[in-house]
Every structure is written in structure tokens, then in C-alpha cells.
Design a protein around this motif. Structure first.
Motif, PDB file in Angstrom:
ATOM      1  N   GLY A  91       0.784  -1.224   0.000  1.00  0.00           N
ATOM      2  CA  GLY A  91       0.000   0.000   0.000  1.00  0.00           C
ATOM      3  C   GLY A  91       0.817   1.275   0.000  1.00  0.00           C
ATOM      4  N   ALA A  92       2.141   1.179  -0.101  1.00  0.00           N
ATOM      5  CA  ALA A  92       2.992   2.372  -0.100  1.00  0.00           C
ATOM      6  C   ALA A  92       2.753   3.185  -1.365  1.00  0.00           C
ATOM      7  CB  ALA A  92       4.452   1.971   0.005  1.00  0.00           C
ATOM      8  N   ASN A  93       2.815   4.513  -1.251  1.00  0.00           N
ATOM      9  CA  ASN A  93       2.622   5.374  -2.420  1.00  0.00           C
ATOM     10  C   ASN A  93       3.893   5.414  -3.269  1.00  0.00           C
ATOM     11  OD1 ASN A  93       4.416   7.252  -1.196  1.00  0.00           O
ATOM     12  ND2 ASN A  93       2.706   8.136  -0.048  1.00  0.00           N
ATOM     13  N   LEU A  94       3.815   6.117  -4.406  1.00  0.00           N
ATOM     14  CA  LEU A  94       4.917   6.124  -5.358  1.00  0.00           C
ATOM     15  C   LEU A  94       6.174   6.767  -4.779  1.00  0.00           C
ATOM     16  CD1 LEU A  94       3.120   6.979  -8.732  1.00  0.00           C
ATOM     17  CD2 LEU A  94       4.055   4.783  -7.988  1.00  0.00           C
ATOM     18  N   LEU A  95       6.015   7.839  -4.009  1.00  0.00           N
ATOM     19  CA  LEU A  95       7.183   8.498  -3.430  1.00  0.00           C
ATOM     20  C   LEU A  95       7.897   7.588  -2.434  1.00  0.00           C
ATOM     21  CD1 LEU A  95       5.922  12.176  -2.873  1.00  0.00           C
ATOM     22  CD2 LEU A  95       7.516  11.313  -4.612  1.00  0.00           C
ATOM     23  N   THR A  96       7.122   6.851  -1.648  1.00  0.00           N
ATOM     24  CA  THR A  96       7.726   5.909  -0.710  1.00  0.00           C
ATOM     25  C   THR A  96       8.438   4.790  -1.452  1.00  0.00           C
ATOM     26  OG1 THR A  96       5.994   6.376   0.911  1.00  0.00           O
ATOM     27  CG2 THR A  96       7.266   4.356   1.215  1.00  0.00           C
ATOM     28  N   GLN A  97       7.820   4.268  -2.509  1.00  0.00           N
ATOM     29  CA  GLN A  97       8.458   3.233  -3.315  1.00  0.00           C
ATOM     30  C   GLN A  97       9.759   3.750  -3.932  1.00  0.00           C
ATOM     31  OE1 GLN A  97       5.794   1.362  -6.147  1.00  0.00           O
ATOM     32  NE2 GLN A  97       4.076   1.419  -4.714  1.00  0.00           N
ATOM     33  N   LEU A  98       9.743   4.993  -4.419  1.00  0.00           N
ATOM     34  CA  LEU A  98      10.947   5.586  -5.000  1.00  0.00           C
ATOM     35  C   LEU A  98      12.059   5.683  -3.960  1.00  0.00           C
ATOM     36  CD1 LEU A  98      12.412   7.007  -7.326  1.00  0.00           C
ATOM     37  CD2 LEU A  98      11.344   9.147  -6.586  1.00  0.00           C
ATOM     38  N   ARG A  99      11.716   6.070  -2.762  1.00  0.00           N
ATOM     39  CA  ARG A  99      12.718   6.180  -1.694  1.00  0.00           C
ATOM     40  C   ARG A  99      13.364   4.825  -1.421  1.00  0.00           C
ATOM     41  NH1 ARG A  99      12.403   5.923   4.014  1.00  0.00           N
ATOM     42  NH2 ARG A  99      14.031   7.169   5.050  1.00  0.00           N
ATOM     43  N   TYR A 100      12.578   3.768  -1.447  1.00  0.00           N
ATOM     44  CA  TYR A 100      13.121   2.432  -1.214  1.00  0.00           C
ATOM     45  C   TYR A 100      13.999   1.954  -2.379  1.00  0.00           C
ATOM     46  CZ  TYR A 100      10.566   1.281   3.062  1.00  0.00           C
ATOM     47  OH  TYR A 100      10.117   1.228   4.367  1.00  0.00           O
TER      48      TYR A 100
END
Length: 267
Positions: free
Chosen positions: A121-130
Motif C-alpha cells: 500500500g505504499a505510495n509512489l514516493l515511498t516506493q521511489l525512496r526504497y
């Protein structure tokens, strides 16, 4: 169990049945997960494409700019610094550069997460950070190769007859580089970048395992480790199709952008 899995038959018969199944869209079922192979490969391939896209957006612009700057400053300190840095990064295995980046940015500075696997359920910005740390790891590996090809093409284009003619016409160096040199120098880079895209999607075993990322590379690794032959063969087949597709697209694009190749093939 051998009869159920079909391993009591000859290898040739097994291979024939596998090919027929693939042609009908059946990649087989995982022995360990007891689900169709594509149910596992689909999400893993999507994850690998996400990581490949992040690495592509970081690596390709930096590498091309580095190669252009090195070509324009041929033989000078800037050229030598970029060339040496690129060769050093390329010679460094992914697990070495990846662990170094983890220690610096995840452990010491604590700017980025250690793992690349985000919570559901993470948003795109969180996915990018990972995905930044594995993306930068791949950038270090690929930077030298792409930059070196771009640099060589720039040097060749700058020393070409059409570049000298443009200078003799009175065009400024900036105009010559923008209108004549860059568009010709970047053509060989297209084929190189396309091959790297294939690697970014299917050759990420070390990076995905290191960062605990659920992509095709880590799925193939787990299948090999658990001796899950149907899943392993299906994964390798998908990776091969990606390589072939990307290379074909690159060849077609190269022919479109390079009239000499297009007209030569017509003759």
C-alpha cells in the motif's frame, strides 16, 4: 511423484511437452509454491521493471552527460577523472558497491532504508525512496560502460569531416556540437543503452538479493536454490524474451535515426 511430475519420461519427451505448453501460454507450475509460474513471475516482473526504470532514469542521463563532457575535454584532467572513475566503478562488483552504499546512506547517515522492499500500500514516493539505493548501485556498475561509449563517439564526431565543415562555415562551437555532433555521437549509445535495459530487467540477481527485493532476479535465484525447475525455466525464458525484445526495438530505432543504415539495407 515422478509420474505426477512427468520426470519418469525421457528428457526429449519432457522438453517437447514443455515447448508445446509454452506455445499455448502454459509456463508450468512451481514445485514449491504449487501455483502457476506466471502467477509468481507477473508481480516479480512488474517489480523488476520499477527498479529498472529508476536505475535507468538515474544512470543513463548521468552516463551520457559524463561521456559528453569527457569527449569535449578529451585528454584533459576532466576527461581522465571521468574515465578513471567509470572504469573503477565498472570493475567493482554489485555486492561491494551495494554494501558500501548501504553502510553510508542507510546505516551511518540513515537517509534511506536498508531494504528495497516497501510495505504493502505504499505510495509512489515511498516506493521511489526504497528503490534509490539499488538504483544508485546499478548506476555505479553501468556508468563506466555507457560513458565510455558516449565519449568515444563524441571524439569521433568532433574529428569528423562534417564537423570541420560546419566550423569552416562560421558556425559557433556550441551550434556545431548541438546540431551536428551530438545527434551523430549519441547513435551508438542507443544500442548500448538497450542492452543495459535488458540487463536491468533480468540481470539483477545480486542487487535484488542484496536489497531483499522481490523481482525476477531474486525469484530465479530462489528457484535455483530450491531446485524448482519449472519456475527456473519459466523465469529464464521470460528474461530471454525481454532481452530479445529490447534489442530488436533498439535495432529498429537505430535504423530510424540513422539514414545510412536504413538506405543501406534498402540497397
Amino acid at each position: 511423484l515422478n509420474k505426477q511430475l512427468g520426470t519418469d519420461r525421457s528428457a526429449l519427451v519432457q522438453y517437447k511437452d514443455w515447448v508445446i505448453g509454452v506455445l499455448h501460454g502454459d509456463l508450468g507450475s512451481s514445485l514449491t509454491k504449487q501455483v502457476p509460474a506466471w502467477d509468481l513471475l507477473g508481480p516479480a516482473l512488474s517489480n523488476s521493471f520499477k527498479l529498472a526504470l529508476v536505475a535507468f532514469l538515474i544512470c543513463v542521463p548521468l552516463s551520457i552527460v559524463g561521456g559528453i563532457v569527457a569527449g569535449l575535454r578529451y585528454g584533459r584532467a576532466t576527461d581522465k577523472a571521468i574515465t578513471i572513475a567509470g572504469l573503477s566503478f565498472s570493475a567493482m562488483p554489485e555486492f561491494v558497491s551495494g554494501i558500501f552504499l548501504i553502510l553510508v546512506f542507510a546505516v551511518w547517515l540513515q537517509w534511506l532504508p536498508v531494504t528495497a522492499q516497501w510495505q504493502p500500500g505504499a505510495n509512489l514516493l515511498t516506493q521511489l525512496r526504497y528503490l534509490l539505493l539499488p538504483g544508485f548501485t546499478l548506476t555505479l556498475v553501468l556508468f563506466g560502460y555507457i560513458a565510455r561509449i558516449t565519449r568515444a563517439s563524441m571524439i569521433e564526431a568532433l574529428d569528423s569531416d562534417y564537423a570541420r565543415t560546419a566550423h569552416l562555415k562560421g558556425l559557433t562551437p556550441a551550434v556545431v556540437i548541438r546540431r551536428h555532433v551530438l545527434r551523430n555521437a549519441l547513435l551508438p549509445t542507443i544500442a548500448v543503452v538497450a542492452v543495459q535495459i535488458g540487463y536491468l530487467v533480468g540481470g539483477l540477481v545480486v542487487v535484488e538479493v542484496l536489497f531483499n527485493y522481490q523481482g525476477v532476479g531474486s525469484l530465479i535465484y530462489e528457484a535455483a536454490r530450491q531446485k524448482d525447475l519449472p519456475l527456473l525455466t519459466a523465469g529464464v525464458l521470460v528474461v530471454g524474451i525481454v532481452y530479445l525484445s529490447v534489442t530488436l526495438i533498439a535495432d529498429l530505432l537505430y535504423a530510424v535515426l540513422n539514414p545510412r543504415i536504413r538506405f543501406g539495407s534498402m540497397e
